[in-house]
Every structure is written in C-alpha cells, then in structure tokens.
Scaffold this active site. Structure first.
Site, PDB file in Angstrom:
ATOM      1  N   ASP A   1     -30.579  32.060  -9.722  1.00 12.48           N
ATOM      2  CA  ASP A   1     -29.578  32.142  -8.656  1.00 12.48           C
ATOM      3  C   ASP A   1     -30.215  32.280  -7.275  1.00 12.48           C
ATOM      4  O   ASP A   1     -31.429  32.518  -7.147  1.00 12.48           O
ATOM      5  CB  ASP A   1     -28.611  33.308  -8.923  1.00 12.48           C
ATOM      6  CG  ASP A   1     -29.331  34.596  -9.368  1.00 12.48           C
ATOM      7  OD1 ASP A   1     -30.554  34.700  -9.190  1.00 12.48           O
ATOM      8  OD2 ASP A   1     -28.653  35.481  -9.881  1.00 12.48           O
TER       9      ASP A   1
ATOM     10  N   HIS B   1     -23.123  42.001 -15.477  1.00 13.87           N
ATOM     11  CA  HIS B   1     -23.339  40.603 -15.095  1.00 13.87           C
ATOM     12  C   HIS B   1     -24.725  40.134 -15.527  1.00 13.87           C
ATOM     13  O   HIS B   1     -25.647  40.941 -15.696  1.00 13.87           O
ATOM     14  CB  HIS B   1     -23.081  40.369 -13.595  1.00 13.87           C
ATOM     15  CG  HIS B   1     -24.121  40.871 -12.651  1.00 13.87           C
ATOM     16  ND1 HIS B   1     -23.844  41.207 -11.353  1.00 13.87           N
ATOM     17  CD2 HIS B   1     -25.460  41.108 -12.801  1.00 13.87           C
ATOM     18  CE1 HIS B   1     -24.952  41.602 -10.760  1.00 13.87           C
ATOM     19  NE2 HIS B   1     -25.950  41.556 -11.617  1.00 13.87           N
TER      20      HIS B   1
ATOM     21  N   GLU C   1     -20.312  37.308 -12.618  1.00 13.47           N
ATOM     22  CA  GLU C   1     -19.630  38.598 -12.565  1.00 13.47           C
ATOM     23  C   GLU C   1     -18.569  38.673 -13.667  1.00 13.47           C
ATOM     24  O   GLU C   1     -18.201  37.640 -14.247  1.00 13.47           O
ATOM     25  CB  GLU C   1     -18.973  38.756 -11.179  1.00 13.47           C
ATOM     26  CG  GLU C   1     -19.943  38.677  -9.997  1.00 13.47           C
ATOM     27  CD  GLU C   1     -20.847  39.899  -9.831  1.00 13.47           C
ATOM     28  OE1 GLU C   1     -20.993  40.690 -10.791  1.00 13.47           O
ATOM     29  OE2 GLU C   1     -21.429  40.059  -8.745  1.00 13.47           O
TER      30      GLU C   1
ATOM     31  N   ASN D   1     -22.652  46.261 -13.920  1.00 11.78           N
ATOM     32  CA  ASN D   1     -21.320  45.870 -14.401  1.00 11.78           C
ATOM     33  C   ASN D   1     -21.391  44.848 -15.536  1.00 11.78           C
ATOM     34  O   ASN D   1     -20.387  44.254 -15.909  1.00 11.78           O
ATOM     35  CB  ASN D   1     -20.475  45.319 -13.235  1.00 11.78           C
ATOM     36  CG  ASN D   1     -21.045  44.020 -12.650  1.00 11.78           C
ATOM     37  OD1 ASN D   1     -22.087  43.525 -13.081  1.00 11.78           O
ATOM     38  ND2 ASN D   1     -20.357  43.458 -11.667  1.00 11.78           N
TER      39      ASN D   1
HETATM   40  P1  PGA Z   1     -32.070  44.614 -10.857  1.00 12.33           P
HETATM   41  O1  PGA Z   1     -30.847  43.598 -10.946  1.00 12.33           O
HETATM   42  O2  PGA Z   1     -33.153  44.004 -11.681  1.00 12.33           O
HETATM   43  O3  PGA Z   1     -32.437  44.666  -9.411  1.00 12.33           O
HETATM   44  O4  PGA Z   1     -31.588  45.901 -11.425  1.00 12.33           O
HETATM   45  C1  PGA Z   1     -30.474  43.098 -12.185  1.00 12.33           C
HETATM   46  C2  PGA Z   1     -29.270  42.208 -12.024  1.00 12.33           C
HETATM   47  O5  PGA Z   1     -28.421  42.488 -11.163  1.00 12.33           O
HETATM   48  O6  PGA Z   1     -29.163  41.227 -12.777  1.00 12.33           O
END
Ligand code: PGA
Length: 241
Positions: free
Chosen positions: A67, A137, A142, A135
C-alpha cells in the site's frame, strides 16, 4: 494457520527472517510481497545483516508492496516508497526497477489501481509479509472491506489515522486516503507470513486466529489461506494461549 509464539520482537523478527530466507534461497527470482509499518523493520534488518555477512543476493528478486498513502511519493519521508528504500532496498543489492508500489501521486487514481492489479496478475507473490492493525486490518483493508476486493483507494479508519499519527509531526498531517492491495490480491500469495507484536495487537490476533471469519475483521480471511504462518510475541498472543 501455523501459529508460532515467541518471546519478544527480536525473536519474532528472527523467526520471520528464517521463513523469508527459505523462500529466497529456494527461488532466487522470487516475488516478495512486502509491508511497511514498525512490525517488519526487524525482519528487514535481519535480511540486510544476512546480505552483508553471507552475501545472499536479491539481484533477481522482485517485490510488490501492499500500500501507499494517496498524495505522497518518494519526496516525502512519510511515504511507503521512502520507507522501503531506507529500511531495506538501499542496503541490499536489489534492482530498484524490480520493486513495485502504488504511485501515491497518480492523478488518475482508478487507472493506477487498474495498473497495479494487472501487475499483480503476472506477479504472484511467493511470499506476502503482513502486519496487522489494532482493528484487524491487513494492508489498508479496513473492517468492512469485501473479501473479493482488489487494489483500490480507501478512506482510512479513524483508529488507523490515530495509530499512524506517531509517524507524523501531527495527526492533521496523516493522509486520509491510501491505495491498497485488496484482500483477494493478498490471498492470491502462495505463502502468507503475518507478524504481530505488543499487547495492542492481542484482540486483533484473537480475531485472526480464533474469531469468526468475517469482513468485520479483515485478517480473519487468512484462516482460509492454505499456507499462512503467524509469528507473534507473547504479548500479542495473550488472548489465544
Ligand atoms: P505497525 O502497523 O506495524 O506499524 O503496527 C501494522 C498495520 O497497521 O498493518
């Protein structure tokens, strides 16, 4: 799903490196699906160390990233293209021409999604690295994202904007939209390696491993993947033990 619970972030990163390393050694021209965020940084550090100490080569390796923030490109150090270069690509012998990520600055956003989907169709990931959001995702898919989704533009959830604001000078600077591979693109990978550390991921990890398979917790779709490995630390695993 294979679940590997380790002590801490360092052990998680080492185990993740072992899984990645096997793919790279067995297939020197593999397609690696890569992720950004704080979770995979330790894995990338191990890949760099191994490249420098043992000469593992990435010359024929190709990559596709999950992404990118809409509106950002390499000129912004918050962009994911910048992240990938500074945390991995600039330190190994990969050909940047073989690395792929959505163009955050594309003016025709749908056309950019179409381009990326066409690319993914001819570049099946031999392994896809994933983090998980608090959450549930994966990438920027999302809660509520259809399992059949392909690369698309998303409005980031408030919780994601809040989680990611730590990387920006203020929460107002966090882009509100992003390009993301869809869940179908992720599920198409031959192997999935999902990493999680820290107590703030415990609920999401529970949903990933033991919860109902539901679009309300996008990562739960991975229960349907034939070759998915979760490596998580004890804090993230506290609700599944
Ligand atoms: P993070 O993010 O590795 O910074 O915890 C993970 C994500 O949001 O997929």
């Amino acid at each position: 799903m294979k679940v590997i619970i380790v002590k801490d972030y360092e052990e998680m990163s080492l185990k993740a490196f072992e899984v990645m390393s096997e793919v790279v050694k067995n297939k020197p021209d593999a397609v690696l699906g890569l992720a950004t965020g704080s979770t995979p940084i330790g894995l990338y550090k191990n890949m760099i160390k191994d490249h420098k100490e043992n000469g593992t080569s990435y010359k024929q390796i190709k990559t596709v990233n999950l992404d990118e923030y809409a509106g950002l490109d390499y000129s912004s150090d918050q962009s994911y293209v910048y992240f990938m270069r500074s945390n991995l690509f600039d330190h190994i012998d990969i050909d940047l021409a073989n690395t792929n990520i959505e163009n955050g600055k594309a003016t025709d956003r749908q056309k950019e999604c179409d381009r990326y989907n066409a690319l993914l169709e001819v570049m099946q990931q031999d392994i896809q690295v994933l983090g998980i959001g608090s959450n549930g995702h994966i990438a920027f898919n999302e809660p509520g994202t259809p399992f059949g989704s392909v690369t698309h533009i998303v409005d980031l959830a408030e919780s994601t904007i809040k989680d990611n604001s730590r990387m920006f000078a203020s929460i107002d600077e966090v882009p509100r939209q992003a390009f993301t591979m869809g869940l179908k693109n992720i599920m198409n990978a031959k192997k999935v390696l999902i990493l999680a550390n820290g107590a703030n991921k415990a609920k999401a990890v529970y949903g990933l491993v033991k919860g109902e398979v539901t679009e309300n917790l996008p990562a739960s779709v991975l229960q349907l993947h034939p070759d998915c490995v979760l490596v998580c630390d004890e804090a993230a695993a506290s609700l599944i033990k």
